[in-house]
Motif scaffolding. Structure first.
Motif, PDB file in Angstrom:
ATOM      1  N   ALA A 133       0.825  -1.219   0.000  1.00 20.34           N
ATOM      2  CA  ALA A 133       0.000   0.000   0.000  1.00 20.34           C
ATOM      3  C   ALA A 133       0.852   1.258   0.000  1.00 20.34           C
ATOM      4  CB  ALA A 133      -0.930  -0.010   1.210  1.00 20.34           C
ATOM      5  N   GLY A 134       2.187   1.089  -0.025  1.00 20.60           N
ATOM      6  CA  GLY A 134       3.084   2.244  -0.083  1.00 20.60           C
ATOM      7  C   GLY A 134       3.430   2.837   1.265  1.00 20.60           C
ATOM      8  N   ILE A 135       3.238   2.070   2.338  1.00 17.50           N
ATOM      9  CA  ILE A 135       3.516   2.543   3.700  1.00 17.50           C
ATOM     10  C   ILE A 135       4.813   1.907   4.198  1.00 17.50           C
ATOM     11  CG2 ILE A 135       2.650   2.650   6.074  1.00 17.50           C
ATOM     12  CD1 ILE A 135      -0.195   2.263   4.854  1.00 17.50           C
ATOM     13  N   ASP A 136       5.705   2.714   4.748  1.00 22.44           N
ATOM     14  CA  ASP A 136       6.941   2.189   5.329  1.00 22.44           C
ATOM     15  C   ASP A 136       6.635   1.494   6.653  1.00 22.44           C
ATOM     16  OD1 ASP A 136       8.246   3.309   3.210  1.00 22.44           O
ATOM     17  OD2 ASP A 136       9.126   4.973   4.329  1.00 22.44           O
ATOM     18  N   VAL A 137       7.424   0.460   6.964  1.00 18.06           N
ATOM     19  CA  VAL A 137       7.201  -0.317   8.179  1.00 18.06           C
ATOM     20  C   VAL A 137       8.514  -0.503   8.932  1.00 18.06           C
ATOM     21  CG1 VAL A 137       6.434  -2.530   9.148  1.00 18.06           C
ATOM     22  CG2 VAL A 137       5.267  -1.578   7.137  1.00 18.06           C
ATOM     23  N   TYR A 138       8.463  -0.279  10.248  1.00 17.55           N
ATOM     24  CA  TYR A 138       9.535  -0.680  11.156  1.00 17.55           C
ATOM     25  C   TYR A 138       9.036  -1.921  11.898  1.00 17.55           C
ATOM     26  CZ  TYR A 138      12.317   3.667  10.849  1.00 17.55           C
ATOM     27  OH  TYR A 138      13.112   4.702  10.427  1.00 17.55           O
ATOM     28  N   THR A 139       9.877  -2.941  12.017  1.00 18.77           N
ATOM     29  CA  THR A 139       9.466  -4.151  12.724  1.00 18.77           C
ATOM     30  C   THR A 139      10.648  -4.761  13.460  1.00 18.77           C
ATOM     31  OG1 THR A 139       8.210  -6.221  12.494  1.00 18.77           O
ATOM     32  CG2 THR A 139       9.899  -5.778  10.844  1.00 18.77           C
ATOM     33  N   THR A 140      10.385  -5.761  14.308  1.00 16.58           N
ATOM     34  CA  THR A 140      11.431  -6.405  15.103  1.00 16.58           C
ATOM     35  C   THR A 140      11.440  -7.906  14.831  1.00 16.58           C
ATOM     36  OG1 THR A 140       9.913  -6.736  16.971  1.00 16.58           O
ATOM     37  CG2 THR A 140      11.205  -4.698  16.954  1.00 16.58           C
ATOM     38  N   LEU A 141      12.636  -8.496  14.919  1.00 20.56           N
ATOM     39  CA  LEU A 141      12.783  -9.920  14.632  1.00 20.56           C
ATOM     40  C   LEU A 141      14.003 -10.463  15.354  1.00 20.56           C
ATOM     41  CD1 LEU A 141      11.866 -12.372  12.790  1.00 20.56           C
ATOM     42  CD2 LEU A 141      13.632 -11.583  11.181  1.00 20.56           C
ATOM     43  N   ASN A 142      13.877 -11.667  15.914  1.00 19.57           N
ATOM     44  CA  ASN A 142      15.031 -12.376  16.462  1.00 19.57           C
ATOM     45  C   ASN A 142      15.536 -13.373  15.442  1.00 19.57           C
ATOM     46  OD1 ASN A 142      15.382 -11.188  19.019  1.00 19.57           O
ATOM     47  ND2 ASN A 142      13.731 -12.433  19.888  1.00 19.57           N
ATOM     48  N   VAL A 143      16.852 -13.569  15.392  1.00 23.17           N
ATOM     49  CA  VAL A 143      17.476 -14.376  14.341  1.00 23.17           C
ATOM     50  C   VAL A 143      16.996 -15.827  14.367  1.00 23.17           C
ATOM     51  CG1 VAL A 143      19.523 -15.076  15.682  1.00 23.17           C
ATOM     52  CG2 VAL A 143      19.691 -14.794  13.189  1.00 23.17           C
ATOM     53  N   GLN A 144      16.607 -16.339  15.528  1.00 26.48           N
ATOM     54  CA  GLN A 144      16.181 -17.739  15.602  1.00 26.48           C
ATOM     55  C   GLN A 144      14.859 -17.992  14.872  1.00 26.48           C
ATOM     56  OE1 GLN A 144      16.713 -15.760  18.240  1.00 26.48           O
ATOM     57  NE2 GLN A 144      15.256 -16.106  19.892  1.00 26.48           N
ATOM     58  N   HIS A 145      14.180 -16.928  14.451  1.00 28.14           N
ATOM     59  CA  HIS A 145      12.919 -17.096  13.731  1.00 28.14           C
ATOM     60  C   HIS A 145      13.114 -17.222  12.221  1.00 28.14           C
ATOM     61  CE1 HIS A 145      10.428 -16.545  17.266  1.00 28.14           C
ATOM     62  NE2 HIS A 145      11.156 -15.491  17.598  1.00 28.14           N
ATOM     63  N   THR A 164       8.347 -19.090  12.438  1.00 27.45           N
ATOM     64  CA  THR A 164       9.471 -18.768  11.558  1.00 27.45           C
ATOM     65  C   THR A 164       8.997 -17.918  10.378  1.00 27.45           C
ATOM     66  OG1 THR A 164       9.197 -20.792  10.243  1.00 27.45           O
ATOM     67  CG2 THR A 164      10.698 -20.898  12.134  1.00 27.45           C
ATOM     68  N   VAL A 165       9.947 -17.227   9.777  1.00 25.37           N
ATOM     69  CA  VAL A 165       9.676 -16.452   8.565  1.00 25.37           C
ATOM     70  C   VAL A 165      10.695 -16.880   7.505  1.00 25.37           C
ATOM     71  CG1 VAL A 165       8.774 -14.469   9.831  1.00 25.37           C
ATOM     72  CG2 VAL A 165      11.202 -14.548   9.248  1.00 25.37           C
ATOM     73  N   PRO A 166      10.340 -16.817   6.224  1.00 33.98           N
ATOM     74  CA  PRO A 166      11.301 -17.180   5.179  1.00 33.98           C
ATOM     75  C   PRO A 166      12.459 -16.185   5.128  1.00 33.98           C
ATOM     76  CG  PRO A 166       9.285 -16.288   4.213  1.00 33.98           C
ATOM     77  CD  PRO A 166       9.018 -16.471   5.667  1.00 33.98           C
ATOM     78  N   ASP A 167      13.627 -16.673   4.786  1.00 36.38           N
ATOM     79  CA  ASP A 167      14.812 -15.816   4.756  1.00 36.38           C
ATOM     80  C   ASP A 167      14.689 -14.666   3.762  1.00 36.38           C
ATOM     81  OD1 ASP A 167      15.621 -18.306   6.059  1.00 36.38           O
ATOM     82  OD2 ASP A 167      17.632 -17.462   6.008  1.00 36.38           O
ATOM     83  N   ARG A 168      13.864 -14.834   2.750  1.00 33.60           N
ATOM     84  CA  ARG A 168      13.750 -13.797   1.730  1.00 33.60           C
ATOM     85  C   ARG A 168      13.283 -12.464   2.309  1.00 33.60           C
ATOM     86  NH1 ARG A 168       8.714 -12.448   0.761  1.00 33.60           N
ATOM     87  NH2 ARG A 168       7.014 -13.920   1.179  1.00 33.60           N
ATOM     88  N   VAL A 169      12.483 -12.504   3.398  1.00 31.84           N
ATOM     89  CA  VAL A 169      11.993 -11.240   3.960  1.00 31.84           C
ATOM     90  C   VAL A 169      13.146 -10.411   4.520  1.00 31.84           C
ATOM     91  CG1 VAL A 169       9.692 -12.146   4.460  1.00 31.84           C
ATOM     92  CG2 VAL A 169      11.465 -12.271   6.218  1.00 31.84           C
ATOM     93  N   LEU A 170      14.162 -11.099   5.027  1.00 28.25           N
ATOM     94  CA  LEU A 170      15.336 -10.381   5.515  1.00 28.25           C
ATOM     95  C   LEU A 170      16.151  -9.871   4.338  1.00 28.25           C
ATOM     96  CD1 LEU A 170      16.694  -9.762   8.304  1.00 28.25           C
ATOM     97  CD2 LEU A 170      18.224 -11.652   7.814  1.00 28.25           C
ATOM     98  N   ASP A 171      16.282 -10.696   3.307  1.00 30.40           N
ATOM     99  CA  ASP A 171      17.058 -10.310   2.130  1.00 30.40           C
ATOM    100  C   ASP A 171      16.413  -9.153   1.378  1.00 30.40           C
ATOM    101  OD1 ASP A 171      18.873 -12.355   2.674  1.00 30.40           O
ATOM    102  OD2 ASP A 171      17.737 -13.819   1.497  1.00 30.40           O
ATOM    103  N   GLU A 172      15.081  -9.086   1.409  1.00 23.73           N
ATOM    104  CA  GLU A 172      14.370  -8.059   0.648  1.00 23.73           C
ATOM    105  C   GLU A 172      14.138  -6.777   1.446  1.00 23.73           C
ATOM    106  OE1 GLU A 172      10.819 -10.026  -0.542  1.00 23.73           O
ATOM    107  OE2 GLU A 172      11.830 -11.370  -1.968  1.00 23.73           O
ATOM    108  N   ALA A 173      14.453  -6.787   2.736  1.00 24.29           N
ATOM    109  CA  ALA A 173      14.260  -5.584   3.561  1.00 24.29           C
ATOM    110  C   ALA A 173      15.141  -4.449   3.054  1.00 24.29           C
ATOM    111  CB  ALA A 173      14.582  -5.894   5.019  1.00 24.29           C
ATOM    112  N   SER A 174      14.628  -3.235   3.142  1.00 27.14           N
ATOM    113  CA  SER A 174      15.406  -2.071   2.701  1.00 27.14           C
ATOM    114  C   SER A 174      16.567  -1.780   3.642  1.00 27.14           C
ATOM    115  CB  SER A 174      14.490  -0.842   2.616  1.00 27.14           C
ATOM    116  OG  SER A 174      13.435  -1.065   1.701  1.00 27.14           O
TER     117      SER A 174
END
Length: 408
Positions: A133-145, A164-174
């Motif tokens: 939707a074009g909104i910037d997001v700040y979020t938190t994550l621990n590496v074990q997830h 868990t979250v897929p690794d791509r979300v970390l790779d695609e983060a700005s």
């Protein structure tokens, strides 16, 4: 040798830089209590002071006084309430965020599993809708997830992480910001009741929050963030046709051949990678003009490459007309800073007919250091690392002429 960027890769990177989609910043830590939410709120206050429209979509303070104090001054959007087994659960209200359409929204606990009946099963998918939707997001994550580390975390800590979250979300983060705290300080905070209430803190120390576990998780978070930065840098270089290497981090490459010396080269490179805390690669070259037909040599190369994989290398078989040309092209594409090769065992008069492969590597290597290993008994990398002085042309020439009659 300049390399033209791949058109599809160029388009992908240009699209990634387009401002139509919101930007994601992840505050990455290794355990609860290191200060991810606190750091996120502090950063959000700075953006608000710069005139940005900032709201809170979902925040989890864990009743920490310092963290709760930072909520002052922010608009907090109402959460979505879900009744589940006679319990009221609070979830991120994606529709409310998109309808309000701030410039930046804070969404805590990126790996959270949503309550049944939610728009998506995972919160990271909710965040993706907000970004679209074009909104910037700040979020938190621990590496074990991170999904790729799930089995390693279970082995180290004895705890299987379900969210868990897929690794791509970390790779695609700005952007990624690592929130680090020494394990001793985190344990002190835990004992002081600044992470969990006393009963929870006691159970946490007994099960998950052991110093060895925390040290291992901390190293995982730092390494994963470093890998992400390195990937971004190489993408930037490829997109803009910038020739490598950039010496931001050491990356090693060992050249494998049918020579009996190759196994020793692989083990030496592994030790050197440990000493330098560096990623390493093993490559073998198939010449198009002279394909290898000897079954014994083919088997020897296969076993050596398997050994390299077992020791942690990324392996690749190259094809081309020139060993030095193909190896250096691969090295520059992958930002290699050091190449390990072996001393030749064929008669020297052959070099006068065709030239030494290692001499050619040295003369064309540019800023890449060439390490030459002979057949003497194994010794630590630090012993031979003094032989070659990086980025000193005189030493490169002297070693190339005096002792670098090598086979790759």
């Amino acid at each position: 040798m300049n390399r033209r960027p791949d058109p599809d890769e160029l388009l992908k990177n240009i699209q990634a830089e387009e401002p139509t989609r919101g930007k994601l910043k992840i505050f990455l830590g290794y355990a609860a209590g290191v200060g991810k939410t606190y750091a996120m709120l502090e950063a959000a206050h700075q953006r608000q002071e710069q005139g940005l429209d900032v709201v809170i979509g979902y925040i989890e303070t864990h009743e920490r006084t310092d963290t709760k104090a930072l909520l002052q001054g922010f608009e907090i959007l109402p959460c979505r309430q879900v009744e589940y087994h006679e319990i009221t659960l609070l979830e991120l209200n994606v529709d409310a965020v998109i309808s309000r359409h701030p410039q930046l929204v804070l969404v805590d606990e990126f790996a959270h599993t949503n309550a049944p009946g939610s728009r998506h099963p995972k919160r990271y998918l909710d965040v993706d809708d907000i970004l679209e939707a074009g909104i910037d997001v700040y979020t938190t994550l621990n590496v074990q997830h991170l999904e790729s580390l799930n089995d390693i975390v279970a082995l180290v800590t004895g705890v299987v992480v379900r969210e868990t979250v897929p690794d791509r979300v970390l790779d695609e983060a700005s952007e990624i910001e690592v929130i680090d705290l020494p394990p001793d300080e985190l344990l002190t905070r835990l004992q002081q009741g600044k992470v969990y209430v006393p009963d929870q803190a006691k159970r946490a120390i007994e099960k998950f929050f052991r110093k060895g576990n925390l040290s291992a998780l901390r190293e995982m978070s730092l390494r994963r963030a470093a890998e992400r930065v390195d990937t971004q840098m190489r993408n930037y270089m490829r997109t803009r046709s910038i020739e490598g290497p950039w010496p931001a981090a050491e990356r090693l490459l060992v050249c494998v051949s049918p020579s009996p010396l190759s196994e020793r080269l692989v083990r030496t490179t592994r030790r050197l990678s440990d000493e330098l805390n560096a990623e390493w690669f093993a490559v073998h070259m198939n010449l198009t003009s002279k394909p290898e037909m000897n079954p014994e040599k083919i088997e020897r190369v296969t076993k050596t490459m398997q050994l390299a994989e077992e020791l942690g290398a990324r392996t690749r078989v190259l094809t081309g007309r020139s060993i030095p040309e193909a190896v250096l092209a691969y090295a520059k594409r992958h930002n290699i800073t050091k190449i390990v090769v072996g001393k030749p065992i064929h008669p020297r008069w052959l070099e006068y007919l065709s030239g030494s492969i290692v001499d050619k590597l040295i003369y064309a290597s540019g800023s890449i250091d060439i390490y030459v290993i002979n057949e003497q008994p194994d010794r630590k990398p630090s012993k031979f690392s003094n032989v070659i002085q990086p980025n000193q042309p005189y030493w490169r020439y002297k070693i190339g002429r005096a002792s670098c009659r090598e086979r790759v």
